[in-house]
Design a protein around this motif. Structure first.
Motif, PDB file in Angstrom:
ATOM      1  N   ALA B 460     -11.584 -36.396  70.470  1.00 52.46           N
ATOM      2  CA  ALA B 460     -11.260 -37.726  70.985  1.00 52.46           C
ATOM      3  C   ALA B 460      -9.872 -37.713  71.618  1.00 52.46           C
ATOM      4  O   ALA B 460      -8.958 -37.067  71.102  1.00 52.46           O
ATOM      5  N   ALA B 461      -9.720 -38.433  72.739  1.00 54.15           N
ATOM      6  CA  ALA B 461      -8.412 -38.506  73.405  1.00 54.15           C
ATOM      7  C   ALA B 461      -7.510 -39.469  72.642  1.00 54.15           C
ATOM      8  O   ALA B 461      -7.974 -40.461  72.068  1.00 54.15           O
ATOM      9  N   ALA B 462      -6.233 -39.181  72.637  1.00 55.20           N
ATOM     10  CA  ALA B 462      -5.255 -40.048  71.966  1.00 55.20           C
ATOM     11  C   ALA B 462      -4.021 -40.162  72.853  1.00 55.20           C
ATOM     12  O   ALA B 462      -3.843 -39.398  73.804  1.00 55.20           O
ATOM     13  N   VAL B 463      -3.185 -41.125  72.545  1.00 55.02           N
ATOM     14  CA  VAL B 463      -1.925 -41.315  73.270  1.00 55.02           C
ATOM     15  C   VAL B 463      -0.786 -41.198  72.260  1.00 55.02           C
ATOM     16  O   VAL B 463      -0.868 -41.760  71.162  1.00 55.02           O
ATOM     17  N   VAL B 464       0.258 -40.448  72.616  1.00 53.99           N
ATOM     18  CA  VAL B 464       1.428 -40.321  71.741  1.00 53.99           C
ATOM     19  C   VAL B 464       2.661 -40.722  72.546  1.00 53.99           C
ATOM     20  O   VAL B 464       2.881 -40.214  73.658  1.00 53.99           O
ATOM     21  N   VAL B 465       3.426 -41.643  71.995  1.00 55.89           N
ATOM     22  CA  VAL B 465       4.637 -42.145  72.663  1.00 55.89           C
ATOM     23  C   VAL B 465       5.841 -41.753  71.832  1.00 55.89           C
ATOM     24  O   VAL B 465       5.854 -41.949  70.615  1.00 55.89           O
ATOM     25  N   ASP B 466       6.849 -41.159  72.494  1.00 56.05           N
ATOM     26  CA  ASP B 466       8.062 -40.783  71.765  1.00 56.05           C
ATOM     27  C   ASP B 466       9.263 -40.842  72.718  1.00 56.05           C
ATOM     28  O   ASP B 466       9.107 -41.145  73.904  1.00 56.05           O
ATOM     29  N   ARG B 467      10.423 -40.507  72.197  1.00 54.86           N
ATOM     30  CA  ARG B 467      11.644 -40.681  73.007  1.00 54.86           C
ATOM     31  C   ARG B 467      11.701 -39.693  74.165  1.00 54.86           C
ATOM     32  O   ARG B 467      12.322 -39.951  75.194  1.00 54.86           O
ATOM     33  N   SER B 468      11.026 -38.522  73.991  1.00 57.37           N
ATOM     34  CA  SER B 468      10.970 -37.539  75.075  1.00 57.37           C
ATOM     35  C   SER B 468       9.619 -36.833  74.995  1.00 57.37           C
ATOM     36  O   SER B 468       8.915 -36.940  73.984  1.00 57.37           O
ATOM     37  N   LEU B 469       9.283 -36.130  76.075  1.00 58.94           N
ATOM     38  CA  LEU B 469       7.997 -35.422  76.072  1.00 58.94           C
ATOM     39  C   LEU B 469       7.985 -34.315  75.015  1.00 58.94           C
ATOM     40  O   LEU B 469       6.975 -34.090  74.347  1.00 58.94           O
ATOM     41  N   ALA B 470       9.116 -33.639  74.856  1.00 58.36           N
ATOM     42  CA  ALA B 470       9.179 -32.568  73.852  1.00 58.36           C
ATOM     43  C   ALA B 470       8.975 -33.147  72.458  1.00 58.36           C
ATOM     44  O   ALA B 470       8.248 -32.570  71.630  1.00 58.36           O
ATOM     45  N   ALA B 471       9.620 -34.275  72.168  1.00 61.44           N
ATOM     46  CA  ALA B 471       9.431 -34.915  70.859  1.00 61.44           C
ATOM     47  C   ALA B 471       7.981 -35.352  70.695  1.00 61.44           C
ATOM     48  O   ALA B 471       7.418 -35.274  69.599  1.00 61.44           O
ATOM     49  N   ALA B 472       7.395 -35.835  71.809  1.00 67.08           N
ATOM     50  CA  ALA B 472       5.985 -36.247  71.743  1.00 67.08           C
ATOM     51  C   ALA B 472       5.088 -35.053  71.453  1.00 67.08           C
ATOM     52  O   ALA B 472       4.093 -35.170  70.730  1.00 67.08           O
ATOM     53  N   VAL B 473       5.412 -33.878  72.006  1.00 66.38           N
ATOM     54  CA  VAL B 473       4.630 -32.664  71.707  1.00 66.38           C
ATOM     55  C   VAL B 473       4.671 -32.363  70.221  1.00 66.38           C
ATOM     56  O   VAL B 473       3.640 -32.115  69.582  1.00 66.38           O
ATOM     57  N   ALA B 474       5.883 -32.412  69.645  1.00 63.40           N
ATOM     58  CA  ALA B 474       6.019 -32.133  68.212  1.00 63.40           C
ATOM     59  C   ALA B 474       5.261 -33.171  67.392  1.00 63.40           C
ATOM     60  O   ALA B 474       4.583 -32.853  66.405  1.00 63.40           O
ATOM     61  N   HIS B 475       5.386 -34.419  67.802  1.00 61.78           N
ATOM     62  CA  HIS B 475       4.698 -35.519  67.122  1.00 61.78           C
ATOM     63  C   HIS B 475       3.181 -35.320  67.168  1.00 61.78           C
ATOM     64  O   HIS B 475       2.482 -35.444  66.155  1.00 61.78           O
ATOM     65  N   ALA B 476       2.655 -34.984  68.349  1.00 54.77           N
ATOM     66  CA  ALA B 476       1.207 -34.801  68.500  1.00 54.77           C
ATOM     67  C   ALA B 476       0.718 -33.631  67.655  1.00 54.77           C
ATOM     68  O   ALA B 476      -0.334 -33.686  67.023  1.00 54.77           O
ATOM     69  N   ALA B 477       1.480 -32.549  67.639  1.00 55.61           N
ATOM     70  CA  ALA B 477       1.081 -31.377  66.856  1.00 55.61           C
ATOM     71  C   ALA B 477       1.022 -31.709  65.376  1.00 55.61           C
ATOM     72  O   ALA B 477       0.085 -31.312  64.671  1.00 55.61           O
ATOM     73  N   ALA B 478       2.010 -32.449  64.896  1.00 55.03           N
ATOM     74  CA  ALA B 478       2.040 -32.810  63.472  1.00 55.03           C
ATOM     75  C   ALA B 478       0.905 -33.771  63.143  1.00 55.03           C
ATOM     76  O   ALA B 478       0.232 -33.645  62.121  1.00 55.03           O
ATOM     77  N   ALA B 479       0.676 -34.744  64.023  1.00 55.87           N
ATOM     78  CA  ALA B 479      -0.342 -35.764  63.738  1.00 55.87           C
ATOM     79  C   ALA B 479      -1.744 -35.147  63.675  1.00 55.87           C
ATOM     80  O   ALA B 479      -2.587 -35.597  62.904  1.00 55.87           O
TER      81      ALA B 479
END
Lengths: 260, 537
Positions: B460-479
């Protein structure tokens, strides 16, 4: 110790299974012989001398159980009241019903047999069916359907067997005879165009082997019917003797739905 | 007014049983499967008689449910485990098939049964269903070598059991000579194998690419696939369930266990098809027959042959393959339960007239006993196994595909899918947004998911919003508990200030890819091999 005890119980129970055949055990009333009762002999398509669908089925049963086949005539009323005249089973176009189930055992069904009207002309709908003069064999599920569902305006003629009903039809005393669909199809087919299957009644009625109540042979007969259905024996017999479809209704004949 | 009748009544009865049967019995701590069987008995000709013996609808639906059950059995199997533990899985698979097979066949011959009936009995006692696996996996032992061996062995065991079934049913009632039947079956298996393992995956992949944007279409393609395989099997006189099972094995890699398609397959199987099959089996159930000494005797013999055979096979695995007693105990617990394949073979045996109601009811008793014994054994031996430390999950088990636009290049989907495929993993597309970016468009996300589906990506597609794209990458990987993150472009650098919980593969188009935060020296090589693209570190 618990496991040894459990194993001992298992061995004791296992002793009860000694000689339990996989598909049931058939024990004939007369050693070496399969005795089959039927009411109407001959009956076109079903019991011809020799041959016929039910004759073929009886022969297949006898071959499966390695027995000789013997056919006896027993009146239909006796069969459906539970008296097979000492026969092992009956093959006589018997439909399983709750009332009959109290005095007989029935196998799995071997042939779909919804009610059908045999006549000279078409019967397009229920209104036309009610205006038709009918004959039907008495004491059958067909007579109950005629009385309870079709409810013809002229009281139907109740006859002792199919032959008598067909005689009335031939004489013009009635317009139609209510029969099982496979029987009606055979007679229509052999009438040279004089008769047709004019109407069908929607039903899941089926023919089954009738056995004496509480018969120990039921499991073996059930297994045999399933085997014959699976390996095409019943298909082949029906195509050869009845020329009929086996399931449900004929596609080009009007069907009367009914509430049950 | 008239008594209830007709299809609406029959389906109402069916679904009331499907809902109520398991609920009632699970309160008494009895497996739900028994509730479905008893429910079928209750409404059937041996019970209340609401479904008559002449009824065709439920048995026909049950037949579809049986095919579905065997398809699910094949598609759920973890073929990656079979590859990893090939030697022990094959050895144990042969043991846990052969020992109960010999025991069951011997029982049949001792009882005076015909050869086809005896062999069929042996094969149905030799198969098993991984009903206890969720219990073992949830105990943290999913990757234990003994568990993996038993799971891998299931492929072999059930395949062999179905082959025996196909041979028995193909030869029973046939008027042709034995040689003709054997040649027909061999040809049939060859054609079926070619269809299932060559044609079907390619056709499914093509359909997923061209038609697979719609979720329902992907599901229907899977259904059509196993039905087609069943038809091919039946043309050659092989039982349709063999075709359905092979179709499941063949589509296994296209249907990741954690993906949405598997989720849908599980959902409809659990909600409709499989319960309908079990209810249709319950129509045959007859407690009066079960209570007969003859049936109980048969059941006792089957229990001894089956469970005794499985115990012996596990013990031999302990001796020959070097497993500990506790591990052998877990392997027994995993291979003891009799359900899907056993019911399938018994039903076929009943339908072709080899088995009567006594045998069927005795098998139902065996199933009940095995479903009671195996979880008890599983819990008992699980406690004695060491819990594994944090073991590495396979590289491709959860791949997060992080993109910053809704129309990334198609190659990146294919890259992610190729990395996930060998591990039967799932790819999750994730759209990354900075906090300062405009709000995302829901339709665009849906379009991203559709595009992903078309390229074989099932998550399933999801959206991740964070302060920067790199932070969003880390956030998405953890989630998503990612094992690898694939990013579309230079969204990540080692100076990003956020440590990702998984390696990050930066896709660079024709220039290949760049791997960040690699956890081992071999990782780049492995990714390069799977992705068929050069990978720099």
């Amino acid at each position: 110790m618990r496991w040894i005890g459990a194993l001992l119980v298992a061995v004791l129970l296992a002793g009860c299974a000694r000689g339990a055949p996989a598909a049931g055990d058939f024990r004939p009333a007369v050693a070496g012989e399969l005795t089959v009762a039927t009411a109407t002999l001959p009956l076109p398509g079903f019991w011809e001398e020799p041959g016929g669908f039910e004759y073929g089925l009886a022969k297949a049963l006898a071959d499966r159980f390695h027995l000789r086949l013997r056919v006896v005539r027993v009146p239909f009323e006796r069969i459906v009241s539970g008296d097979l005249g000492g026969a092992d089973l009956a093959l006589s176009q018997v439909t399983a019903t709750r009332d009959r189930d109290r005095v007989l055992d029935f196998s799995e069904p071997y042939l779909a047999a919804p009610p059908a009207g045999l006549a000279r002309s078409a019967i397009p709908d229920l209104a036309a069916a009610r205006d038709t003069r009918w004959a039907v064999k008495r004491g059958t599920t067909l007579s109950a359907i005629l009385a309870g569902f079709i409810r013809p305006t002229t009281p139907p003629a109740l006859t002792v067997d199919e032959r008598a009903a067909l005689t009335l039809l031939a004489a013009g005393s009635v317009d139609a005879v209510l029969l099982d669909l496979p029987v009606a199809l055979v007679i229509a087919d052999r009438s040279g165009g004089g008769l047709r299957v004019a109407v069908q009644v929607d039903s899941d009625d089926s023919l089954a082997v009738a056995l004496p109540d509480g018969s120990a042979n039921r499991e073996a007969i059930d297994s045999a019917v399933r085997a014959f259905t699976d390996n095409g024996t019943i298909d082949r017999l029906a195509k050869r003797w009845l020329g009929a479809h086996l399931r449900g209704t004929e596609p080009n004949i009007p069907v009367l739905g009914r509430g049950r | 007014m008239s008594a209830p009748h007709g299809p609406a009544w029959e389906f109402l009865l069916l679904f009331v049983v499907v809902i109520g049967g398991p609920l009632l019995l699970e309160r008494a701590r009895v497996p739900g499967i028994i509730g479905l069987l008893l429910g079928g008995y209750a409404i059937g000709p041996n019970g209340l008689g609401w479904i008559s013996r002449a009824n065709d609808t439920l048995p026909d639906l049950g037949q579809l449910g049986l095919l579905y059950l065997m398809f699910v059995a094949g598609v759920e199997l973890d073929l990656a485990l079979l590859r990893t533990y090939r030697r022990s899985a094959i050895s144990f698979g042969l043991l846990t098939f052969a020992v109960p097979m010999v025991a069951g066949t011997a029982v049949g011959f001792v009882l005076g049964w015909s050869a086809p009936a005896a062999f069929l009995l042996g094969s149905l006692l030799a198969s098993h269903t991984l009903i206890v696996y969720p219990l073992i996996r949830d105990g943290g032992l999913g990757s234990d070598p003994a568990v993996a061996t038993a799971v891998g062995a299931t492929v072999l065991t059930d395949t062999l059991a179905l082959i025996v079934l196909a041979v028995v049913s193909g030869t029973t009632g046939s008027n042709a000579s034995t040689w003709v039947v054997v040649v027909r079956l061999v040809a049939g298996f060859a054609v079926l194998g070619g269809f299932c393992f060559y044609t079907l995956p390619r056709a499914a992949r093509w359909c997923f690419r061209r038609l697979g944007g719609e979720r329902t279409v992907r599901y229907l393609v899977a259904i059509a696939g196993f039905l087609a395989a069943a038809v091919v099997a039946e043309v050659f006189g092989i039982e349709g369930i063999v075709g359905a099972f092979f179709a499941g094995l063949a589509l296994n890699r296209l249907v990741p266990n954690e993906g949405r398609l598997m989720d849908r397959i599980d959902f409809f199987g659990a909600a409709v098809f499989i319960p309908v099959f079990l209810v249709s089996v319950g129509l045959i159930l007859d407690p009066r027959v079960i209570a007969e000494p003859r049936t109980l005797g048969l059941a006792a013999l089957f229990v001894v042959a089956c469970l005794g055979g499985k115990v012996l096979a596990a013990w031999l695995a302990q001796v020959l393959l070097g497993f500990t007693r506790a591990r052998a105990g877990v392997m027994f617990a995993l291979t003891a339960p009799q359900a899907a394949a056993t019911l399938a073979s018994t039903t076929i045996g009943f339908q072709i007239g080899l088995f009567g109601t006594s045998v069927v009811n005795a098998v139902l008793v065996l199933i009940l006993v095995s479903l009671v014994v195996s979880p008890i054994a599983g819990r008992r031996f699980m406690r004695r196994l060491p819990r594994p430390s944090d073991t590495e999950r396979p590289l491709g088990s959860r791949v997060v595909l992080a993109v910053s636009t809704v129309d990334p290049p198609a190659e990146i989907f294919q890259l992610a899918a190729r990395i996930a495929a060998p591990d039967g993993g799932v790819v999750h597309p994730v759209l990354l947004r900075r906090e300062s970016d405009p709000a995302h468009d829901a339709a665009a996300v849906s379009a991203l998911e559709t595009m992903a589906n078309a390229h074989g990506v099932d998550g399933a597609a999801a959206v991740v919003v964070d302060r920067s794209l790199a932070a969003a990458v880390a956030h998405a990987a953890a989630a998503h508990l990612a094992t690898l993150v694939v990013v579309d472009g230079p969204m990540w650098s080692d100076r990003a200030g956020a440590a990702p919980p998984a390696p990050v593969l930066e896709f660079r188009g024709e220039e290949g890819a760049l791997l960040h935060a690699a956890t081992s020296d071999d990782l780049a090589g492995e990714i390069s091999r799977r992705a068929a693209t050069p990978v720099d570190v």
